[in-house]
Motif scaffolding. Sequence first.
Motif, PDB file in Angstrom:
ATOM      1  N   HIS A 102       0.932  16.385  -9.665  1.00 22.87           N
ATOM      2  CA  HIS A 102       1.684  15.174  -9.440  1.00 22.87           C
ATOM      3  C   HIS A 102       2.599  15.644  -8.443  1.00 22.87           C
ATOM      4  CE1 HIS A 102      -0.103  13.331 -13.100  1.00 22.87           C
ATOM      5  NE2 HIS A 102      -0.321  12.047 -12.224  1.00 22.87           N
ATOM      6  N   ARG A 103       3.437  16.626  -8.787  1.00 24.66           N
ATOM      7  CA  ARG A 103       4.453  16.916  -7.681  1.00 24.66           C
ATOM      8  C   ARG A 103       3.927  17.345  -6.339  1.00 24.66           C
ATOM      9  NH1 ARG A 103       6.973  21.276 -11.492  1.00 24.66           N
ATOM     10  NH2 ARG A 103       6.156  22.795  -9.430  1.00 24.66           N
ATOM     11  N   ARG A 104       2.949  18.236  -6.496  1.00 22.02           N
ATOM     12  CA  ARG A 104       2.302  18.616  -5.054  1.00 22.02           C
ATOM     13  C   ARG A 104       1.608  17.422  -4.231  1.00 22.02           C
ATOM     14  NH1 ARG A 104      -0.185  24.790  -5.550  1.00 22.02           N
ATOM     15  NH2 ARG A 104       0.931  25.557  -7.399  1.00 22.02           N
ATOM     16  N   VAL A 105       0.999  16.681  -5.017  1.00 16.56           N
ATOM     17  CA  VAL A 105       0.399  15.625  -4.348  1.00 16.56           C
ATOM     18  C   VAL A 105       1.487  14.288  -3.924  1.00 16.56           C
ATOM     19  CG1 VAL A 105      -0.998  13.283  -4.949  1.00 16.56           C
ATOM     20  CG2 VAL A 105      -1.800  15.660  -5.689  1.00 16.56           C
ATOM     21  N   GLY A 106       2.571  14.296  -4.522  1.00 14.84           N
ATOM     22  CA  GLY A 106       3.689  13.502  -4.162  1.00 14.84           C
ATOM     23  C   GLY A 106       4.340  13.913  -3.048  1.00 14.84           C
ATOM     24  N   LEU A 107       4.409  15.105  -2.808  1.00 18.70           N
ATOM     25  CA  LEU A 107       5.054  15.712  -1.650  1.00 18.70           C
ATOM     26  C   LEU A 107       4.030  15.543  -0.329  1.00 18.70           C
ATOM     27  CD1 LEU A 107       7.173  16.947  -0.202  1.00 18.70           C
ATOM     28  CD2 LEU A 107       6.790  19.247  -0.865  1.00 18.70           C
ATOM     29  N   MET A 108       2.721  15.839  -0.839  1.00 18.28           N
ATOM     30  CA  MET A 108       1.836  15.595   0.489  1.00 18.28           C
ATOM     31  C   MET A 108       1.620  14.138   0.804  1.00 18.28           C
ATOM     32  SD  MET A 108      -1.444  18.150  -1.133  1.00 18.28           S
ATOM     33  CE  MET A 108      -2.522  17.966   0.015  1.00 18.28           C
ATOM     34  N   LEU A 109       1.633  13.123   0.030  1.00 17.94           N
ATOM     35  CA  LEU A 109       1.777  11.868   0.362  1.00 17.94           C
ATOM     36  C   LEU A 109       2.662  11.212   0.992  1.00 17.94           C
ATOM     37  CD1 LEU A 109      -0.109  10.318  -2.727  1.00 17.94           C
ATOM     38  CD2 LEU A 109      -1.255  10.621  -0.512  1.00 17.94           C
ATOM     39  N   GLN A 110       3.883  11.872   0.574  1.00 12.84           N
ATOM     40  CA  GLN A 110       5.117  11.584   1.065  1.00 12.84           C
ATOM     41  C   GLN A 110       5.124  12.109   2.846  1.00 12.84           C
ATOM     42  OE1 GLN A 110       7.119   9.462   0.007  1.00 12.84           O
ATOM     43  NE2 GLN A 110       8.961   9.360   1.305  1.00 12.84           N
ATOM     44  N   GLN A 111       4.828  13.294   2.894  1.00 10.76           N
ATOM     45  CA  GLN A 111       4.440  13.625   4.473  1.00 10.76           C
ATOM     46  C   GLN A 111       3.448  12.881   5.099  1.00 10.76           C
ATOM     47  OE1 GLN A 111       3.783  17.666   3.022  1.00 10.76           O
ATOM     48  NE2 GLN A 111       5.323  18.611   3.799  1.00 10.76           N
ATOM     49  N   GLN A 112       2.332  12.699   4.490  1.00 14.80           N
ATOM     50  CA  GLN A 112       1.345  11.862   5.329  1.00 14.80           C
ATOM     51  C   GLN A 112       1.773  10.492   5.642  1.00 14.80           C
ATOM     52  OE1 GLN A 112      -2.604   9.684   3.796  1.00 14.80           O
ATOM     53  NE2 GLN A 112      -2.648  11.754   3.497  1.00 14.80           N
ATOM     54  N   ALA A 113       2.710   9.792   4.869  1.00 12.25           N
ATOM     55  CA  ALA A 113       3.271   8.608   4.915  1.00 12.25           C
ATOM     56  C   ALA A 113       4.105   8.713   6.281  1.00 12.25           C
ATOM     57  CB  ALA A 113       3.807   8.149   3.754  1.00 12.25           C
ATOM     58  N   GLU A 114       4.697   9.531   6.241  1.00  9.72           N
ATOM     59  CA  GLU A 114       5.792   9.835   7.399  1.00  9.72           C
ATOM     60  C   GLU A 114       4.934  10.091   8.899  1.00  9.72           C
ATOM     61  OE1 GLU A 114       9.672  12.457   8.434  1.00  9.72           O
ATOM     62  OE2 GLU A 114       7.856  13.591   7.652  1.00  9.72           O
ATOM     63  N   GLU A 115       3.730  10.476   8.747  1.00 12.99           N
ATOM     64  CA  GLU A 115       3.182  10.616   9.953  1.00 12.99           C
ATOM     65  C   GLU A 115       2.169   9.469  10.395  1.00 12.99           C
ATOM     66  OE1 GLU A 115       0.954  14.162   8.778  1.00 12.99           O
ATOM     67  OE2 GLU A 115       2.649  15.623   8.660  1.00 12.99           O
ATOM     68  N   SER A 116       1.880   8.852   9.453  1.00  9.62           N
ATOM     69  CA  SER A 116       0.949   7.530   9.564  1.00  9.62           C
ATOM     70  C   SER A 116       1.630   6.544   9.931  1.00  9.62           C
ATOM     71  CB  SER A 116      -0.123   7.553   8.329  1.00  9.62           C
ATOM     72  OG  SER A 116       0.831   7.234   7.128  1.00  9.62           O
ATOM     73  N   SER A 117       2.787   6.323  10.487  1.00 13.05           N
ATOM     74  CA  SER A 117       3.414   5.269  10.951  1.00 13.05           C
ATOM     75  C   SER A 117       3.568   4.028  10.035  1.00 13.05           C
ATOM     76  CB  SER A 117       2.795   4.700  12.113  1.00 13.05           C
ATOM     77  OG  SER A 117       2.910   5.732  13.307  1.00 13.05           O
ATOM     78  N   GLY A 118       3.669   4.383   8.513  1.00 12.87           N
ATOM     79  CA  GLY A 118       4.097   3.179   7.539  1.00 12.87           C
ATOM     80  C   GLY A 118       3.069   2.910   7.001  1.00 12.87           C
ATOM     81  N   ALA A 119       1.756   3.511   7.231  1.00 10.68           N
ATOM     82  CA  ALA A 119       0.313   3.194   6.579  1.00 10.68           C
ATOM     83  C   ALA A 119       0.402   3.692   5.200  1.00 10.68           C
ATOM     84  CB  ALA A 119      -0.860   3.527   7.330  1.00 10.68           C
ATOM     85  N   THR A 120      -0.388   3.030   4.323  1.00  8.04           N
ATOM     86  CA  THR A 120      -0.219   3.635   2.842  1.00  8.04           C
ATOM     87  C   THR A 120      -0.961   4.856   2.959  1.00  8.04           C
ATOM     88  OG1 THR A 120      -0.730   1.379   2.029  1.00  8.04           O
ATOM     89  CG2 THR A 120      -1.374   3.255   0.733  1.00  8.04           C
ATOM     90  N   ALA A 121      -0.285   6.089   2.211  1.00  6.45           N
ATOM     91  CA  ALA A 121      -0.662   7.392   2.223  1.00  6.45           C
ATOM     92  C   ALA A 121      -1.992   7.288   1.104  1.00  6.45           C
ATOM     93  CB  ALA A 121       0.571   8.387   1.748  1.00  6.45           C
ATOM     94  N   VAL A 122      -2.790   7.861   1.492  1.00  4.61           N
ATOM     95  CA  VAL A 122      -4.147   8.055   0.744  1.00  4.61           C
ATOM     96  C   VAL A 122      -4.509   9.810   0.764  1.00  4.61           C
ATOM     97  CG1 VAL A 122      -6.480   7.683   0.196  1.00  4.61           C
ATOM     98  CG2 VAL A 122      -4.869   5.768   0.982  1.00  4.61           C
ATOM     99  N   LEU A 123      -4.990  10.373  -0.395  1.00  3.69           N
ATOM    100  CA  LEU A 123      -5.616  11.473  -0.718  1.00  3.69           C
ATOM    101  C   LEU A 123      -6.872  11.434  -0.956  1.00  3.69           C
ATOM    102  CD1 LEU A 123      -3.791  14.316  -0.271  1.00  3.69           C
ATOM    103  CD2 LEU A 123      -3.887  14.558  -2.833  1.00  3.69           C
ATOM    104  N   SER A 124      -7.756  12.021  -0.450  1.00  2.63           N
ATOM    105  CA  SER A 124      -9.213  12.084  -0.247  1.00  2.63           C
ATOM    106  C   SER A 124      -9.624  12.619  -1.850  1.00  2.63           C
ATOM    107  CB  SER A 124      -9.869  12.615   0.418  1.00  2.63           C
ATOM    108  OG  SER A 124      -9.975  13.965   0.511  1.00  2.63           O
ATOM    109  N   ALA A 125     -10.666  12.315  -2.380  1.00  4.65           N
ATOM    110  CA  ALA A 125     -11.063  12.820  -3.761  1.00  4.65           C
ATOM    111  C   ALA A 125     -11.189  14.492  -3.741  1.00  4.65           C
ATOM    112  CB  ALA A 125     -12.467  12.131  -4.386  1.00  4.65           C
TER     113      ALA A 125
END
Length: 227
Positions: A102-125
Amino acid sequence: ADALSYGRLVTRLRIPNDEIRRSGVDGLLAQAANDEALRHLLRTPLQVLIMSIIAETSRQFSPSRFALFWRYYQVIEAREQTKPVGFSALLRDHAPQILDLHRRVGLMLQQQAEESSGATAVLSAQDLHDVAWQVLTDAEYKPSTTHAPLLSQILTAVTHRLVLLTPRGEHGYGFEIRSLQELMASLELTTGTLEQVLPRLRLIAASPHWRNTWLFAAGRYFADPQP
Protein backbone atom coordinates in the motif's frame (compact mmCIF):
# COMPACT_ATOMS: atom_id res chain seq x y z
CA ALA A 1 -28.27 12.36 6.78
CA ASP A 2 -28.20 8.85 5.30
CA ALA A 3 -24.76 8.21 6.80
CA LEU A 4 -25.84 9.34 10.26
CA SER A 5 -29.05 7.30 10.07
CA TYR A 6 -27.02 4.22 9.10
CA GLY A 7 -24.50 5.02 11.83
CA ARG A 8 -27.23 5.02 14.46
CA LEU A 9 -28.49 1.65 13.26
CA VAL A 10 -24.97 0.18 13.26
CA THR A 11 -24.24 1.53 16.74
CA ARG A 12 -27.54 0.21 18.11
CA LEU A 13 -26.64 -3.23 16.78
CA ARG A 14 -23.06 -3.17 18.04
CA ILE A 15 -23.82 -1.61 21.46
CA PRO A 16 -27.34 -2.79 22.32
CA ASN A 17 -27.22 -2.40 26.10
CA ASP A 18 -25.33 0.82 26.77
CA GLU A 19 -27.24 3.97 25.85
CA ILE A 20 -24.51 6.30 27.13
CA ARG A 21 -21.83 4.75 24.90
CA ARG A 22 -24.25 4.71 21.95
CA SER A 23 -25.01 8.38 22.47
CA GLY A 24 -21.28 9.18 22.55
CA VAL A 25 -20.64 7.38 19.26
CA ASP A 26 -23.66 9.01 17.59
CA GLY A 27 -22.46 12.41 18.75
CA LEU A 28 -18.98 11.90 17.34
CA LEU A 29 -20.38 10.75 13.99
CA ALA A 30 -22.55 13.88 13.89
CA GLN A 31 -19.45 16.01 14.51
CA ALA A 32 -17.61 14.19 11.72
CA ALA A 33 -20.49 14.85 9.32
CA ASN A 34 -20.06 18.58 9.93
CA ASP A 35 -16.27 18.50 9.57
CA GLU A 36 -15.00 19.12 6.05
CA ALA A 37 -11.91 16.99 6.71
CA LEU A 38 -13.91 13.99 7.96
CA ARG A 39 -17.10 14.10 5.91
CA HIS A 40 -15.59 12.14 3.03
CA LEU A 41 -15.02 9.22 5.43
CA LEU A 42 -18.80 8.78 5.69
CA ARG A 43 -19.67 8.05 2.09
CA THR A 44 -20.19 4.28 2.20
CA PRO A 45 -21.69 1.86 4.74
CA LEU A 46 -18.24 0.32 5.36
CA GLN A 47 -16.72 3.75 6.03
CA VAL A 48 -19.48 4.60 8.51
CA LEU A 49 -18.92 1.27 10.27
CA ILE A 50 -15.17 1.91 10.53
CA MET A 51 -15.72 5.43 11.85
CA SER A 52 -18.22 4.13 14.43
CA ILE A 53 -15.63 1.59 15.65
CA ILE A 54 -12.99 4.33 15.95
CA ALA A 55 -15.48 6.53 17.82
CA GLU A 56 -16.32 3.72 20.23
CA THR A 57 -12.77 2.54 20.93
CA SER A 58 -11.02 5.91 20.96
CA ARG A 59 -13.88 8.01 22.41
CA GLN A 60 -12.84 10.80 20.04
CA PHE A 61 -11.55 11.42 16.55
CA SER A 62 -7.91 12.37 16.88
CA PRO A 63 -7.14 16.00 15.97
CA SER A 64 -3.99 14.61 14.34
CA ARG A 65 -4.80 13.94 10.70
CA PHE A 66 -2.08 11.29 10.55
CA ALA A 67 -3.29 9.51 13.71
CA LEU A 68 -6.92 9.48 12.50
CA PHE A 69 -6.23 8.04 9.07
CA TRP A 70 -3.63 5.60 10.37
CA ARG A 71 -6.23 4.41 12.90
CA TYR A 72 -8.70 4.03 10.02
CA TYR A 73 -6.25 1.71 8.24
CA GLN A 74 -5.59 -0.25 11.44
CA VAL A 75 -9.30 -0.81 12.10
CA ILE A 76 -9.87 -2.15 8.58
CA GLU A 77 -6.80 -4.36 8.90
CA ALA A 78 -7.84 -5.71 12.33
CA ARG A 79 -11.41 -6.27 11.14
CA GLU A 80 -10.25 -8.53 8.32
CA GLN A 81 -7.52 -10.24 10.34
CA THR A 82 -9.98 -11.43 13.00
CA LYS A 83 -12.59 -12.90 10.66
CA PRO A 84 -12.86 -16.70 11.06
CA VAL A 85 -12.72 -17.37 7.31
CA GLY A 86 -11.34 -15.92 4.11
CA PHE A 87 -7.98 -14.16 4.03
CA SER A 88 -7.63 -13.53 7.77
CA ALA A 89 -4.56 -15.76 8.25
CA LEU A 90 -2.88 -14.29 5.16
CA LEU A 91 -3.53 -10.73 6.34
CA ARG A 92 -2.11 -11.56 9.79
CA ASP A 93 0.95 -13.46 8.59
CA HIS A 94 1.89 -11.02 5.85
CA ALA A 95 0.78 -7.71 7.36
CA PRO A 96 4.23 -6.08 6.79
CA GLN A 97 4.23 -6.97 3.10
CA ILE A 98 0.64 -5.81 2.63
CA LEU A 99 1.38 -2.46 4.27
CA ASP A 100 4.54 -2.17 2.17
CA LEU A 101 2.45 -2.75 -0.96
CA HIS A 102 0.00 0.00 0.00
CA ARG A 103 2.84 2.40 0.81
CA ARG A 104 4.56 1.88 -2.54
CA VAL A 105 1.33 2.12 -4.51
CA GLY A 106 0.36 5.29 -2.61
CA LEU A 107 3.61 7.01 -3.55
CA MET A 108 3.41 5.86 -7.17
CA LEU A 109 -0.16 7.14 -7.53
CA GLN A 110 0.69 10.43 -5.86
CA GLN A 111 3.56 10.93 -8.28
CA GLN A 112 1.33 9.96 -11.19
CA ALA A 113 -1.39 12.40 -10.11
CA GLU A 114 1.15 15.24 -10.12
CA GLU A 115 2.21 14.40 -13.66
CA SER A 116 -1.32 13.96 -15.05
CA SER A 117 -2.58 17.51 -14.43
CA GLY A 118 -5.13 16.61 -11.77
CA ALA A 119 -6.52 13.51 -13.45
CA THR A 120 -7.44 10.57 -11.24
CA ALA A 121 -4.36 8.45 -10.69
CA VAL A 122 -4.75 4.81 -11.73
CA LEU A 123 -2.41 1.83 -11.51
CA SER A 124 -2.96 -0.90 -14.06
CA ALA A 125 -3.52 -4.47 -12.90
CA GLN A 126 -0.13 -5.38 -14.34
CA ASP A 127 1.59 -2.53 -12.50
CA LEU A 128 -0.09 -3.56 -9.25
CA HIS A 129 1.10 -7.12 -9.86
CA ASP A 130 4.64 -5.85 -10.48
CA VAL A 131 4.68 -3.82 -7.26
CA ALA A 132 3.47 -6.83 -5.25
CA TRP A 133 6.12 -8.98 -6.93
CA GLN A 134 8.83 -6.51 -5.93
CA VAL A 135 7.53 -6.31 -2.35
CA LEU A 136 7.77 -10.08 -1.96
CA THR A 137 11.14 -10.22 -3.66
CA ASP A 138 12.54 -7.57 -1.31
CA ALA A 139 11.18 -9.61 1.61
CA GLU A 140 13.19 -12.60 0.30
CA TYR A 141 10.26 -14.57 -1.11
CA LYS A 142 10.29 -16.14 -4.59
CA PRO A 143 7.10 -14.81 -6.25
CA SER A 144 8.09 -16.14 -9.68
CA THR A 145 8.32 -19.75 -8.50
CA THR A 146 7.78 -21.09 -4.97
CA HIS A 147 5.62 -18.23 -3.73
CA ALA A 148 3.59 -17.51 -6.88
CA PRO A 149 0.36 -18.60 -5.09
CA LEU A 150 1.17 -16.17 -2.25
CA LEU A 151 1.54 -13.33 -4.75
CA SER A 152 -1.88 -14.10 -6.22
CA GLN A 153 -3.49 -14.36 -2.78
CA ILE A 154 -2.07 -11.02 -1.64
CA LEU A 155 -3.36 -9.28 -4.77
CA THR A 156 -6.83 -10.76 -4.20
CA ALA A 157 -6.77 -9.82 -0.51
CA VAL A 158 -5.84 -6.17 -1.05
CA THR A 159 -8.38 -5.62 -3.83
CA HIS A 160 -11.30 -7.69 -2.49
CA ARG A 161 -10.98 -7.69 1.32
CA LEU A 162 -9.20 -4.57 2.55
CA VAL A 163 -10.85 -2.58 -0.27
CA LEU A 164 -8.60 0.45 0.13
CA LEU A 165 -7.55 -0.09 -3.48
CA THR A 166 -10.64 -0.32 -5.66
CA PRO A 167 -11.27 -0.75 -9.41
CA ARG A 168 -11.20 2.41 -11.52
CA GLY A 169 -13.36 1.51 -14.49
CA GLU A 170 -11.52 -0.71 -16.92
CA HIS A 171 -8.22 1.05 -16.38
CA GLY A 172 -6.92 -0.43 -13.15
CA TYR A 173 -6.90 0.41 -9.45
CA GLY A 174 -6.71 3.46 -7.23
CA PHE A 175 -7.37 4.43 -3.64
CA GLU A 176 -11.06 4.88 -2.88
CA ILE A 177 -10.17 7.78 -0.55
CA ARG A 178 -7.58 10.29 -1.77
CA SER A 179 -6.38 10.99 1.79
CA LEU A 180 -5.43 7.31 2.19
CA GLN A 181 -3.30 7.57 -0.95
CA GLU A 182 -1.56 10.58 0.60
CA LEU A 183 -1.18 8.77 3.92
CA MET A 184 0.47 5.78 2.27
CA ALA A 185 2.72 8.02 0.19
CA SER A 186 3.81 9.76 3.40
CA LEU A 187 4.58 6.43 5.07
CA GLU A 188 6.76 5.43 2.13
CA LEU A 189 8.56 8.78 2.15
CA THR A 190 9.25 8.58 5.90
CA THR A 191 10.42 4.97 5.91
CA GLY A 192 14.17 5.05 6.49
CA THR A 193 16.69 6.95 8.54
CA LEU A 194 16.29 10.66 9.20
CA GLU A 195 19.23 11.27 6.87
CA GLN A 196 17.30 9.53 4.09
CA VAL A 197 13.94 11.09 4.88
CA LEU A 198 14.78 14.79 5.29
CA PRO A 199 15.97 15.34 1.68
CA ARG A 200 12.69 13.80 0.43
CA LEU A 201 10.62 16.11 2.62
CA ARG A 202 12.65 19.14 1.55
CA LEU A 203 12.08 18.18 -2.08
CA ILE A 204 8.27 18.13 -1.83
CA ALA A 205 7.79 20.89 0.79
CA ALA A 206 7.25 23.72 -1.71
CA SER A 207 4.72 21.88 -3.91
CA PRO A 208 0.96 22.45 -3.35
CA HIS A 209 0.33 19.00 -4.82
CA TRP A 210 2.32 17.37 -2.03
CA ARG A 211 1.03 19.54 0.83
CA ASN A 212 -1.29 16.95 2.42
CA THR A 213 1.31 14.20 1.98
CA TRP A 214 3.91 16.44 3.63
CA LEU A 215 1.56 17.15 6.55
CA PHE A 216 0.92 13.42 6.99
CA ALA A 217 4.69 12.83 6.94
CA ALA A 218 5.34 15.49 9.56
CA GLY A 219 2.42 14.20 11.60
CA ARG A 220 3.93 10.73 11.67
CA TYR A 221 6.95 12.02 13.56
CA PHE A 222 4.71 13.43 16.28
CA ALA A 223 2.20 10.53 16.41
CA ASP A 224 4.62 7.63 15.97
CA PRO A 225 7.88 7.88 17.96
CA GLN A 226 10.88 7.49 15.70
CA PRO A 227 14.42 6.27 16.54
